[in-house]
Design a protein around this motif. Structure first.
Motif, mmCIF file in Angstrom:
data_model
loop_
_atom_site.group_PDB
_atom_site.id
_atom_site.type_symbol
_atom_site.label_atom_id
_atom_site.label_comp_id
_atom_site.label_asym_id
_atom_site.label_seq_id
_atom_site.Cartn_x
_atom_site.Cartn_y
_atom_site.Cartn_z
ATOM 1 N N LEU A 287 54.963 61.734 -43.802
ATOM 2 C CA LEU A 287 56.024 60.753 -44.000
ATOM 3 C C LEU A 287 55.707 59.375 -43.452
ATOM 4 C CD1 LEU A 287 59.086 63.018 -43.123
ATOM 5 C CD2 LEU A 287 58.353 62.289 -45.406
ATOM 6 N N ARG B 104 54.581 63.578 -39.460
ATOM 7 C CA ARG B 104 54.217 62.161 -39.334
ATOM 8 C C ARG B 104 53.071 61.803 -40.275
ATOM 9 N NH1 ARG B 104 54.271 59.865 -33.339
ATOM 10 N NH2 ARG B 104 54.518 57.967 -34.590
ATOM 11 N N LEU C 69 63.395 65.201 -46.523
ATOM 12 C CA LEU C 69 63.520 63.832 -46.010
ATOM 13 C C LEU C 69 62.982 62.782 -46.965
ATOM 14 C CD1 LEU C 69 62.463 64.386 -42.285
ATOM 15 C CD2 LEU C 69 64.766 63.872 -43.124
ATOM 16 N N LEU C 70 62.165 63.197 -47.930
ATOM 17 C CA LEU C 70 61.507 62.233 -48.807
ATOM 18 C C LEU C 70 62.475 61.276 -49.510
ATOM 19 C CD1 LEU C 70 58.868 61.191 -50.003
ATOM 20 C CD2 LEU C 70 59.061 62.916 -51.801
ATOM 21 N N ARG D 2 63.340 58.592 -47.100
ATOM 22 C CA ARG D 2 62.180 58.145 -46.327
ATOM 23 C C ARG D 2 62.288 56.699 -45.845
ATOM 24 N NH1 ARG D 2 59.369 55.767 -43.905
ATOM 25 N NH2 ARG D 2 57.103 55.635 -43.739
ATOM 26 N N ASP D 3 62.628 55.755 -46.694
ATOM 27 C CA ASP D 3 62.623 54.339 -46.331
ATOM 28 C C ASP D 3 63.780 53.961 -45.409
ATOM 29 O OD1 ASP D 3 60.373 54.007 -47.870
ATOM 30 O OD2 ASP D 3 61.472 53.331 -49.644
ATOM 31 N N ALA E 151 59.670 67.827 -44.952
ATOM 32 C CA ALA E 151 59.191 66.598 -45.573
ATOM 33 C C ALA E 151 59.819 66.390 -46.950
ATOM 34 C CB ALA E 151 57.665 66.622 -45.682
ATOM 35 N N GLU E 152 59.932 67.460 -47.742
ATOM 36 C CA GLU E 152 60.577 67.355 -49.053
ATOM 37 C C GLU E 152 62.035 66.931 -48.907
ATOM 38 O OE1 GLU E 152 60.210 70.829 -51.457
ATOM 39 O OE2 GLU E 152 58.049 70.999 -51.119
ATOM 40 N N LEU F 226 54.016 65.109 -52.121
ATOM 41 C CA LEU F 226 54.071 63.892 -51.312
ATOM 42 C C LEU F 226 52.783 63.083 -51.320
ATOM 43 C CD1 LEU F 226 56.418 65.763 -50.118
ATOM 44 C CD2 LEU F 226 56.186 64.371 -48.069
ATOM 45 N N ASN F 227 51.632 63.744 -51.288
ATOM 46 C CA ASN F 227 50.386 62.972 -51.112
ATOM 47 C C ASN F 227 49.190 63.630 -51.802
ATOM 48 O OD1 ASN F 227 50.096 65.152 -49.356
ATOM 49 N ND2 ASN F 227 49.026 63.955 -47.804
ATOM 50 N N VAL G 145 64.832 56.110 -42.846
ATOM 51 C CA VAL G 145 64.783 56.940 -41.638
ATOM 52 C C VAL G 145 64.020 56.240 -40.513
ATOM 53 C CG1 VAL G 145 63.986 59.132 -40.667
ATOM 54 C CG2 VAL G 145 64.945 59.062 -42.978
ATOM 55 N N ILE H 117 57.899 56.864 -38.297
ATOM 56 C CA ILE H 117 59.081 57.696 -38.059
ATOM 57 C C ILE H 117 58.864 58.522 -36.792
ATOM 58 C CG2 ILE H 117 60.486 59.594 -38.938
ATOM 59 C CD1 ILE H 117 59.979 58.635 -41.733
#
Length: 335
Positions: free
Chosen positions: A229, A226, A146-147, A150-151, A143-144, A119-120, A153, A233
């Motif tokens: 993501l 948070r 929901l990725l 993501r846009d 997180a994986e 993710l980062n 949620v 959110i």
């Protein structure tokens, strides 16, 4: 004879041989040939009397943490918490080493970057200090999952069912002993650290509760989700402990910005990196694997903008060991 390069001149130092994640971590390091045996240093507290560990057909001596000299050529993977973990972190950072904290020693310290390799990973280059933190237990998996969405949620509520191994090796040993006693019709005492019996039980919380009713572990999960993501959110979380040794399962209640299109969402999840879509995933299916399973995607009966689905993974191998190794690889190669 191994080729000597700037990368192979580096050392990987692992602190915490008695951690529940140590064995799968060593397996992943060997599988991926991340380091050579001569690059690996294993440390434990002096009074632990840890046996040598086998890595790539070599016996690696476990050295004294208290007497070890840290240096700038090292990447230090910290699996140990408490006073010993805090002291080791301070000594390694002062010596100029990179430190990856996988044991909550830096929890709540906003100067430490929380890094997930998928993710980062770019956060490493801009890190304020040479100290990184692995996401809180369960945060990487959620997180994986929901990725890909993501846009879309707006908010998510996480119900994480964690295994006993998320509480550490002592809890695993305690539950194994309790299970054996119960099968022999013997009385079983409650676990002194948790305050409940671990064997054949399902705990609403394994930790003390704060005034809000949340546990610190739950707030850490919210905080790290948070950070991974985005602060836009809204997140809430509840963590239960199931009476299984390994494998975690999270039920996710996701509020979307627009009305849900299940086929579109299913396609996004199916194509998500490191995800596999299944009808009824179970933790048993995920244990020993390298991916996160997602499934049971369905429209909520409460709102047209809410969908529910679940995610499962191997909490030690996938969420801790593999993510640690990927970050270590980046540090050894690029930093």
């Amino acid at each position: 004879m191994s080729e000597i390069t700037p990368e192979t001149e580096r050392e990987l130092v692992i602190i915490g041989v008695d951690n529940a994640a140590f064995s799968p971590l060593l397996e992943i390091l060997e599988e991926r040939k991340t380091v050579l045996p001569e690059q690996l240093r294993l440390l434990e507290e002096e009074d632990s009397e840890a046996d040598p560990q086998v890595f790539a057909n070599r016996n690696i001596t476990v050295q004294s943490l208290e007497q070890f000299a840290f240096g700038p050529q090292q990447v230090v993977l910290l699996l140990k918490g408490g006073a010993a973990g805090q002291a080791a972190l301070a000594a390694a950072e002062e010596a100029g080493a990179w430190v990856l904290d996988a044991s909550d020693n830096t929890r709540g310290d906003e100067s430490v970057a929380v890094v997930h390799p998928l993710l980062n990973a770019g956060a490493i280059a801009s890190a304020e200090r040479h100290v990184l933190a692995l996401p809180a237990s369960g945060a990487a998996m959620v997180a994986e999952a929901l990725l890909p969405l993501r846009d879309r949620v707006q908010a998510v509520e996480v119900q994480l069912n964690q295994p006993v191994s998320a509480l550490g090796k002592a809890a695993v040993d305690s539950m194994a002993a309790q299970t054996a006693r119960m099968f022999n019709a013997q009385e079983v005492d409650v676990d002194p650290e948790v305050g409940h019996r671990l064997a054949f039980n399902h705990l609403s919380s394994s930790d003390a509760l704060l005034e809000s009713g949340h546990s610190l572990r739950e707030l850490a999960l919210v905080h790290d989700l948070r950070r991974l993501l985005g602060e836009d959110i809204a997140v809430d979380a509840c963590i239960n402990t199931a009476s299984v040794f390994h494998g975690q399962l999270a039920n996710l209640r996701v509020v979307l910005k627009d009305e849900a299109d299940l086929e579109q969402l299913r396609a996004l999840l199916r194509n998500g990196t490191g995800l596999k879509l299944e009808d009824r995933p179970s933790a048993q299916d995920a244990v020993g694997g390298d991916i996160t399973l997602v499934g049971r995607l369905r429209q909520s009966l409460l709102s047209r903008r809410q969908v529910n689905f679940c995610a499962v993974s191997d909490n030690l191998r996938k969420d801790l060991a593999i993510n640690c190794v990927q970050i270590v690889q980046l540090l050894l190669k690029n930093h």
